[in-house]
Design a protein around this motif. Structure first.
Motif, short mmCIF file in Angstrom:
data_model
loop_
_atom_site.label_atom_id
_atom_site.label_comp_id
_atom_site.label_asym_id
_atom_site.label_seq_id
_atom_site.Cartn_x
_atom_site.Cartn_y
_atom_site.Cartn_z
N LEU A 154 6.62 -13.20 22.48
CA LEU A 154 5.72 -14.04 23.12
C LEU A 154 7.40 -14.89 23.26
O LEU A 154 8.05 -15.44 22.53
N LEU B 123 9.93 -16.76 13.29
CA LEU B 123 9.70 -17.40 14.54
C LEU B 123 9.77 -19.21 14.33
O LEU B 123 9.73 -20.29 15.58
N ASN C 66 -1.69 -9.90 -5.24
CA ASN C 66 -1.90 -9.24 -4.29
C ASN C 66 -1.99 -10.84 -3.87
O ASN C 66 -2.84 -11.40 -4.06
N PRO C 67 -1.44 -10.96 -2.17
CA PRO C 67 -1.72 -11.95 -1.65
C PRO C 67 -2.66 -11.74 -0.82
O PRO C 67 -2.57 -13.45 -1.13
N THR C 68 -2.77 -11.18 -0.25
CA THR C 68 -3.53 -10.84 0.61
C THR C 68 -4.67 -12.07 0.50
O THR C 68 -5.19 -12.45 1.64
N VAL D 138 -0.12 -19.86 9.33
CA VAL D 138 -0.98 -19.25 7.93
C VAL D 138 -0.33 -18.11 7.61
O VAL D 138 0.06 -16.44 8.53
N VAL E 68 0.83 -6.67 21.67
CA VAL E 68 2.28 -7.43 22.47
C VAL E 68 3.72 -7.54 22.72
O VAL E 68 3.52 -7.08 21.03
N ALA F 124 2.21 -14.21 11.86
CA ALA F 124 3.14 -13.05 12.25
C ALA F 124 4.12 -12.83 11.05
O ALA F 124 4.97 -11.25 10.90
N GLY F 125 3.04 -12.62 9.86
CA GLY F 125 3.58 -12.08 8.45
C GLY F 125 4.79 -12.58 7.89
O GLY F 125 5.32 -13.36 7.79
N VAL G 81 -3.25 -15.52 1.42
CA VAL G 81 -3.44 -15.74 3.10
C VAL G 81 -4.69 -16.31 3.57
O VAL G 81 -4.97 -17.60 4.22
C1 FAD Z 1 2.45 -0.78 1.79
C2 FAD Z 1 2.23 -2.24 1.42
C3 FAD Z 1 0.54 -1.98 0.30
C4 FAD Z 1 -0.21 -3.22 0.04
N1 FAD Z 1 -0.69 -3.70 -0.22
C5 FAD Z 1 -1.94 -5.02 -0.65
C6 FAD Z 1 -2.35 -4.83 -1.59
O1 FAD Z 1 -2.87 -3.98 -2.25
N2 FAD Z 1 -3.47 -6.31 -1.38
C7 FAD Z 1 -2.60 -7.17 -1.18
O2 FAD Z 1 -3.08 -8.48 -1.59
N3 FAD Z 1 -1.79 -7.17 0.07
C8 FAD Z 1 -1.15 -5.74 0.22
N4 FAD Z 1 0.41 -5.44 1.35
C9 FAD Z 1 0.76 -6.79 1.69
C10 FAD Z 1 -0.22 -7.26 2.96
O3 FAD Z 1 -0.39 -5.84 3.94
C11 FAD Z 1 -0.12 -8.30 4.05
O4 FAD Z 1 -0.45 -9.96 2.29
C12 FAD Z 1 -1.09 -8.52 4.62
O5 FAD Z 1 -1.12 -7.78 5.87
C13 FAD Z 1 -0.75 -9.94 5.72
O6 FAD Z 1 -1.61 -10.36 7.20
P1 FAD Z 1 -0.67 -11.14 7.60
O7 FAD Z 1 -1.69 -11.09 7.95
O8 FAD Z 1 -0.18 -12.09 6.80
O9 FAD Z 1 -0.05 -10.38 7.73
P2 FAD Z 1 0.31 -8.92 8.81
O10 FAD Z 1 -0.34 -8.28 8.55
O11 FAD Z 1 2.11 -8.23 8.86
O12 FAD Z 1 0.43 -8.94 9.95
C14 FAD Z 1 0.51 -9.66 10.86
C15 FAD Z 1 0.98 -9.43 12.71
O13 FAD Z 1 2.12 -10.47 13.75
C16 FAD Z 1 2.36 -9.43 14.05
N5 FAD Z 1 3.49 -9.78 14.93
C17 FAD Z 1 5.22 -10.22 13.91
N6 FAD Z 1 5.77 -10.69 14.41
C18 FAD Z 1 5.15 -10.51 16.26
C19 FAD Z 1 6.05 -11.58 17.72
N7 FAD Z 1 6.65 -11.66 17.77
N8 FAD Z 1 4.73 -11.09 18.34
C20 FAD Z 1 3.55 -11.43 17.95
N9 FAD Z 1 2.68 -10.28 17.77
C21 FAD Z 1 3.82 -10.14 15.76
C22 FAD Z 1 2.53 -8.01 13.23
O14 FAD Z 1 2.94 -6.80 14.42
C23 FAD Z 1 1.85 -7.86 12.85
O15 FAD Z 1 0.96 -6.78 13.63
C24 FAD Z 1 0.29 -4.47 1.60
C25 FAD Z 1 1.86 -4.42 1.92
C26 FAD Z 1 2.61 -2.67 1.75
C27 FAD Z 1 3.77 -2.81 3.28
#
Ligand code: FAD
Length: 271
Positions: free
Chosen positions: A10, A52, A252-254, A240, A7, A44-45, A257
């Motif tokens: 949006l 957004l 760690n945050p995931t 979320v 995508v 979207a993280g 989430v």
């Molecule tokens: C190097 C690194 C190491 C990490 N290590 C850990 C760990 O060991 N343990 C841990 O718990 N967490 C870790 N994290 C954090 C973890 O990656 C995040 O907490 C997790 O990915 C959050 O998930 P999410 O689905 O909320 O967001 P994300 O995984 O960021 O997914 C968001 C998605 O939304 C998409 N997006 C954004 N904007 C738009 C838009 N406008 N339209 C459509 N799509 C969009 C993005 O492309 C992405 O695919 C790490 C992060 C990094 C960068």
């Protein structure tokens, strides 16, 4: 369930305090797909979600360079070294255990009484199973590291440009809090395991764990979200993300989430 990948963009059509429809522009050829749903969830993280949410809120910024404060990460870095002389087996277990992360932290009651952040210390060392326990640990300085809980700071935040930009620093208040934490925790680690040499200065970096800016709140104001993640201005739009964390803790945050997603789903489909 339909999943759209690739995508590019949006767009949302809003009407009477609700998202009516969403339009996804997919792939290089820009095919536009209409998405109808009774509820919309922004996932979207930690950086794009606040951006957004701000766009969807339709709120006009009072400043020429709009900015959402309260961004948090986990500053981390080496705080000193430990020379293990006691309880070697326990320390070895902390180092080699792959299933859990073992950290030193202050008891909850002490955190509440002192107001110190929920920081944690972990031991870092090379772990090689082919070495004997004593040669792995005894007589070697092991590095001690801190993972910090950073409190929301209005100067740390996300600019609401396209694309959004993060501004982040470690304030002197955070450093003072870390010092107060180390004053308490290091003597206890030393009493358990052996001499500790504290670093004069903790060189810290971020942990790539973005959080905050749109915290969940029982009575949301400004950029805050309702406690279940609902956007204050839209009845059927939710978020979320770690951007909803009121505090980031030092872990760690995931998993948190995912727990927020599960909690929201439970409110819609109990059981
Ligand atoms: C190097 C690194 C190491 C990490 N290590 C850990 C760990 O060991 N343990 C841990 O718990 N967490 C870790 N994290 C954090 C973890 O990656 C995040 O907490 C997790 O990915 C959050 O998930 P999410 O689905 O909320 O967001 P994300 O995984 O960021 O997914 C968001 C998605 O939304 C998409 N997006 C954004 N904007 C738009 C838009 N406008 N339209 C459509 N799509 C969009 C993005 O492309 C992405 O695919 C790490 C992060 C990094 C960068």
């Amino acid at each position: 369930m339909q999943v759209f990948t690739d995508v590019e963009r949006l767009d949302f059509e809003l009407s009477q305090g609700e998202v009516k429809r969403a339009f996804a522009k997919v792939g290089n050829d820009g095919e536009c797909i209409e998405i109808s749903a009774s509820r919309h969830v922004i996932t979207a993280g930690g950086i794009a979600s606040p951006y957004l949410i701000h766009r969807l809120s339709g709120r006009k910024s009072e400043t020429p360079k709009p900015f959402l404060g309260g961004y948090m990460d986990h500053p981390k870095g080496p705080i000193g070294r430990l020379m293990p002389t006691r309880h070697i087996d326990d320390l070895d277990y902390m180092l080699v255990s792959r299933d859990d992360i073992h950290v030193f932290a202050l008891p909850e009651a002490e955190l509440l009484e002192s107001g110190i952040g929920n920081h944690s210390v972990f031991v870092w060392g090379e772990t090689r199973r082919d070495q004997s326990l004593r040669s792995r640990i005894c007589g070697r300085w092991l590095q001690l590291n801190i993972n910090c809980e950073q409190f929301p700071d209005p100067a740390n935040g996300i600019s609401l440009d396209d694309p959004p930009e993060v501004r982040w620093r470690i304030s002197s208040a955070t450093r003072r809090d870390i010092d107060a934490f180390l004053d308490r925790i290091l003597p206890r680690i030393s009493a358990l395991f052996g001499p500790v040499k504290r670093a004069d200065w903790v060189a810290m970096t971020g942990a790539s764990h973005p959080a905050g800016c749109t915290p969940l709140s029982a009575s949301p104001l400004g950029a805050e979200l309702h406690a279940d993640g609902q956007l204050p201005t839209l009845a059927n739009a939710f978020c979320v993300s770690s951007s909803g964390f009121p505090f980031a803790g030092s872990a760690n945050p995931t998993l948190t989430v995912v727990a927020l997603a599960e909690r929201l789903a439970q409110t819609w489909y109990p059981g």
